[in-house]
Design an enzyme around this catalytic site. Structure first.
Site, mmCIF file in Angstrom:
data_model
loop_
_atom_site.group_PDB
_atom_site.id
_atom_site.type_symbol
_atom_site.label_atom_id
_atom_site.label_comp_id
_atom_site.label_asym_id
_atom_site.label_seq_id
_atom_site.Cartn_x
_atom_site.Cartn_y
_atom_site.Cartn_z
ATOM 1 N N GLY A 151 46.685 46.101 40.848
ATOM 2 C CA GLY A 151 45.820 44.928 40.722
ATOM 3 C C GLY A 151 45.377 44.479 42.096
ATOM 4 O O GLY A 151 44.391 44.981 42.641
ATOM 5 N N SER A 152 46.142 43.558 42.691
ATOM 6 C CA SER A 152 45.777 43.060 44.025
ATOM 7 C C SER A 152 45.714 44.201 45.040
ATOM 8 O O SER A 152 44.885 44.184 45.947
ATOM 9 C CB SER A 152 46.794 42.013 44.486
ATOM 10 O OG SER A 152 46.712 40.875 43.655
ATOM 11 N N GLN A 169 39.981 14.912 33.017
ATOM 12 C CA GLN A 169 40.692 13.656 33.276
ATOM 13 C C GLN A 169 39.761 12.452 33.114
ATOM 14 O O GLN A 169 40.124 11.438 32.526
ATOM 15 C CB GLN A 169 41.273 13.708 34.713
ATOM 16 C CG GLN A 169 42.201 12.564 35.056
ATOM 17 C CD GLN A 169 43.564 12.709 34.387
ATOM 18 O OE1 GLN A 169 43.909 13.775 33.893
ATOM 19 N NE2 GLN A 169 44.324 11.639 34.355
ATOM 20 N N GLY A 208 41.289 10.961 26.836
ATOM 21 C CA GLY A 208 41.753 11.750 25.685
ATOM 22 C C GLY A 208 40.650 12.597 25.068
ATOM 23 O O GLY A 208 40.900 13.697 24.560
ATOM 24 N N GLU A 218 38.271 39.314 41.110
ATOM 25 C CA GLU A 218 37.583 39.696 42.367
ATOM 26 C C GLU A 218 38.460 39.394 43.580
ATOM 27 O O GLU A 218 37.988 38.932 44.617
ATOM 28 C CB GLU A 218 36.251 38.955 42.499
ATOM 29 C CG GLU A 218 35.216 39.362 41.488
ATOM 30 C CD GLU A 218 34.642 40.748 41.729
ATOM 31 O OE1 GLU A 218 34.460 41.122 42.912
ATOM 32 O OE2 GLU A 218 34.388 41.454 40.743
ATOM 33 N N THR A 249 35.681 43.993 32.506
ATOM 34 C CA THR A 249 34.608 43.190 31.925
ATOM 35 C C THR A 249 33.492 44.124 31.456
ATOM 36 O O THR A 249 33.091 45.033 32.198
ATOM 37 C CB THR A 249 34.069 42.195 32.980
ATOM 38 O OG1 THR A 249 35.152 41.387 33.429
ATOM 39 C CG2 THR A 249 32.968 41.311 32.399
HETATM 40 C C1 LIG Z 1 39.144 38.167 32.357
HETATM 41 C C2 LIG Z 1 39.348 39.204 33.435
HETATM 42 C C3 LIG Z 1 38.281 39.998 33.813
HETATM 43 C C4 LIG Z 1 38.460 40.990 34.796
HETATM 44 N N1 LIG Z 1 37.427 41.845 35.089
HETATM 45 C C5 LIG Z 1 37.668 42.911 35.885
HETATM 46 C C6 LIG Z 1 36.680 43.943 36.035
HETATM 47 O O1 LIG Z 1 35.563 43.859 35.501
HETATM 48 N N2 LIG Z 1 36.986 45.018 36.801
HETATM 49 C C7 LIG Z 1 38.189 45.167 37.416
HETATM 50 O O2 LIG Z 1 38.401 46.174 38.088
HETATM 51 N N3 LIG Z 1 39.160 44.201 37.286
HETATM 52 C C8 LIG Z 1 38.924 43.101 36.539
HETATM 53 N N4 LIG Z 1 39.890 42.135 36.369
HETATM 54 C C9 LIG Z 1 41.177 42.295 37.053
HETATM 55 C C10 LIG Z 1 41.412 41.272 38.177
HETATM 56 O O3 LIG Z 1 40.581 41.542 39.266
HETATM 57 C C11 LIG Z 1 42.900 41.329 38.523
HETATM 58 O O4 LIG Z 1 43.593 40.704 37.442
HETATM 59 C C12 LIG Z 1 43.233 40.666 39.834
HETATM 60 O O5 LIG Z 1 42.729 41.424 40.901
HETATM 61 C C13 LIG Z 1 44.737 40.474 40.036
HETATM 62 O O6 LIG Z 1 45.444 41.635 39.768
HETATM 63 P P1 LIG Z 1 46.735 41.574 38.789
HETATM 64 O O7 LIG Z 1 46.295 40.888 37.549
HETATM 65 O O8 LIG Z 1 47.304 42.927 38.667
HETATM 66 O O9 LIG Z 1 47.738 40.600 39.531
HETATM 67 P P2 LIG Z 1 48.853 41.022 40.636
HETATM 68 O O10 LIG Z 1 48.206 41.809 41.718
HETATM 69 O O11 LIG Z 1 50.025 41.609 39.951
HETATM 70 O O12 LIG Z 1 49.244 39.592 41.221
HETATM 71 C C14 LIG Z 1 50.160 38.701 40.583
HETATM 72 C C15 LIG Z 1 50.323 37.476 41.496
HETATM 73 O O13 LIG Z 1 50.881 37.880 42.755
HETATM 74 C C16 LIG Z 1 50.033 37.478 43.819
HETATM 75 N N5 LIG Z 1 50.030 38.501 44.880
HETATM 76 C C17 LIG Z 1 49.821 39.825 44.747
HETATM 77 N N6 LIG Z 1 49.850 40.426 45.939
HETATM 78 C C18 LIG Z 1 50.078 39.451 46.849
HETATM 79 C C19 LIG Z 1 50.216 39.416 48.269
HETATM 80 N N7 LIG Z 1 50.079 40.523 49.005
HETATM 81 N N8 LIG Z 1 50.470 38.219 48.855
HETATM 82 C C20 LIG Z 1 50.568 37.078 48.134
HETATM 83 N N9 LIG Z 1 50.450 37.048 46.805
HETATM 84 C C21 LIG Z 1 50.205 38.212 46.169
HETATM 85 C C22 LIG Z 1 48.651 37.358 43.194
HETATM 86 O O14 LIG Z 1 47.811 36.493 43.962
HETATM 87 C C23 LIG Z 1 48.984 36.804 41.831
HETATM 88 O O15 LIG Z 1 49.153 35.415 41.914
HETATM 89 C C24 LIG Z 1 39.714 41.120 35.432
HETATM 90 C C25 LIG Z 1 40.786 40.301 35.046
HETATM 91 C C26 LIG Z 1 40.621 39.377 34.051
HETATM 92 C C27 LIG Z 1 41.816 38.550 33.607
#
Ligand SMILES: Cc1cc2nc3c(=O)[nH]c(=O)nc-3n(C[C@H](O)[C@H](O)[C@H](O)COP(=O)(O)OP(=O)(O)OC[C@H]3O[C@@H](n4cnc5c(N)ncnc54)[C@H](O)[C@@H]3O)c2cc1C
Length: 397
Positions: free
Chosen positions: A145-146, A352, A356, A379, A172
């Protein structure tokens, strides 16, 4: 409307005049504003409740020929400015955040093709986009993810084709897209960043499986799909750039999509702010309108000031992109982070300020609050953007 609201109208009219749009771009933005106000906004609550994909909105957007604005004229488009594109994203998202992100995702998927595709790819694929094809951008995976560089989707070359194996999460438009830009790693180049590559997967490719559609808190009418690639055979001609050259493409794509999701968040913020102002100018307690309490005015002052500053920064970034600035990473991160935090804050305060009633479905502020939350996550989460911005100040040793 009272004096306070009239002042706010002047403030926002002046902000809306900042983007340096050509006459025909302003005209198009006006048509989009009318469509958003008259057709998209009135249907937004029903779309949110049913969570059905808003095909009616997509058709109406395509009837205006809106995809053509981000496709160059040489390939059947209109090639308008990035500022005009952002203005349209904000306008549509202000009416319906789901529809806003569906349309914006077409741009996110296609901009890398416009910027880095071969002449043959542009001639073959872009006219379809200009006519209204839906796009998707597939980066995220279940365990990446990240840190997207941890992706494990594989691209294995076999003659004139590339065999794609793996899967993507949270995509998406993933189940409806005609064209999906997929990032994966090129077999034989290892598991590192240097193996990251990109290709366009076309709708109907055998082996492309929609595993599920997510049930979400907000953006309920936009579809978010988990995809599996079960040995999908993609023509080699659909590879974007060179094998192993995907990471710069990915970073460049994000630099253009992050201001776009910021414009989307600012659409939600503007809608929430306007709703709150309208409500507190009407609602009375203790013999006065809510807006007349000084504690409320201090809150409005902070929200309006932050909104105005953030919108001004949106147009600053738009000007940088339209002027051809090379690396806008920190500016794009600042914009995405601040716009999304602000959208969440304003939407929460709007609930807020409705008391209500704000918690009930009769007013749209509850939907705006649910829609705003994801803007802080997708993103690049805002934690990641804080890191990117902070890191940009480290001097190269
Ligand atoms: C409705 C929706 C639409 C989306 N659309 C797309 C799309 O079109 N294409 C696509 O590719 N993706 C898409 N995404 C994915 C989205 O970009 C990811 O969910 C996002 O990048 C976070 O990744 P993760 O969910 O795996 O969270 P994780 O990476 O597992 O993160 C979990 C938590 O840990 C924190 N964290 C992680 N690493 C660090 C760090 N190094 N330092 C501090 N904090 C950290 C994060 O900020 C977060 O709070 C979508 C997601 C949703 C929910």
């Amino acid at each position: 409307m009272g004096e306070v609201a009239a002042a706010a109208t002047t403030l926002f009219d002046r902000l809306d005049a900042i983007p340096p749009l050509a006459a025909e771009e302003r005209q198009l933005c006006e048509s989009v504003r009318a469509l958003a106000r008259d057709r998209i906004a009135p249907a937004a609550a029903a779309h949110d409740r049913s969570a059905a994909f808003p095909w009616d909105n997509v058709k109406a957007i395509n009837a205006l020929g809106l995809n053509a604005m981000f496709v160059p004229e040489a390939y059947g488009g209109a090639g308008l400015s990035y500022a005009a594109y952002l203005a349209c994203v904000r306008e549509i998202s202000r009416a319906c955040a789901s529809t806003g992100i569906i349309w914006a995702t077409n741009f996110h998927a296609v901009k890398p093709l416009v910027d880095s595709g071969s002449e043959e790819q542009k001639r073959r694929l872009l006219p379809r986009v200009a006519e209204g094809a839906l796009g998707a951008l597939a980066i995220t995976e279940a365990d990446a993810g990240s840190d997207a560089t941890g992706m494990t989707t594989r691209f294995a070359p076999e003659g004139d084709t590339v065999v794609v194996t793996g899967g993507k999460s949270f995509i998406t438009n993933g189940d409806v897209a005609d064209l999906t830009l997929v990032f994966g790693k090129w077999a034989g180049l290892g598991d590192g960043r240097d193996a990251i590559s990109a290709l366009y997967l076309e709708k109907g490719t055998p082996g492309l499986v929609v595993l599920r559609k997510e049930e979400k808190m907000g953006h309920r009418a936009s579809s978010t799909a988990a995809l599996a690639f079960e040995a999908c055979r993609v023509p080699r001609a659909n590879v974007l750039g060179r094998p192993g050259g995907g990471l710069p493409l990915l970073l460049a794509a994000l630099n253009k999509s992050r201001p776009s999701v910021a414009a989307h968040a600012l659409g939600i913020a503007r809608a929430a702010f306007e709703d709150a102002i309208l409500y507190i100018n009407e609602r009375r307690q203790s013999g006065r309108r809510i807006v007349e309490f000084q504690g409320i005015q201090f809150l409005l002052a902070d929200l309006a000031t932050d909104l105005a500053m953030c919108e001004a920064w949106l147009w600053h970034v738009a000007r940088l992109v339209d002027g051809g600035a090379a690396d806008i990473g920190p500016e794009a991160s600042m914009l995405k982070m601040r716009a999304s935090d602000l959208a969440m804050r304003i939407a929460t305060e709007a609930v807020q300020l409705h008391g209500g009633y704000g918690y009930c479905l009769d007013y749209r502020v509850e939907r705006l609050m649910r829609d705003a939350k994801i803007t802080q996550i997708w993103e690049g989460t805002n934690q990641i953007h804080r890191q990117l911005i902070g890191r940009s100040f480290i001097a190269k040793g």
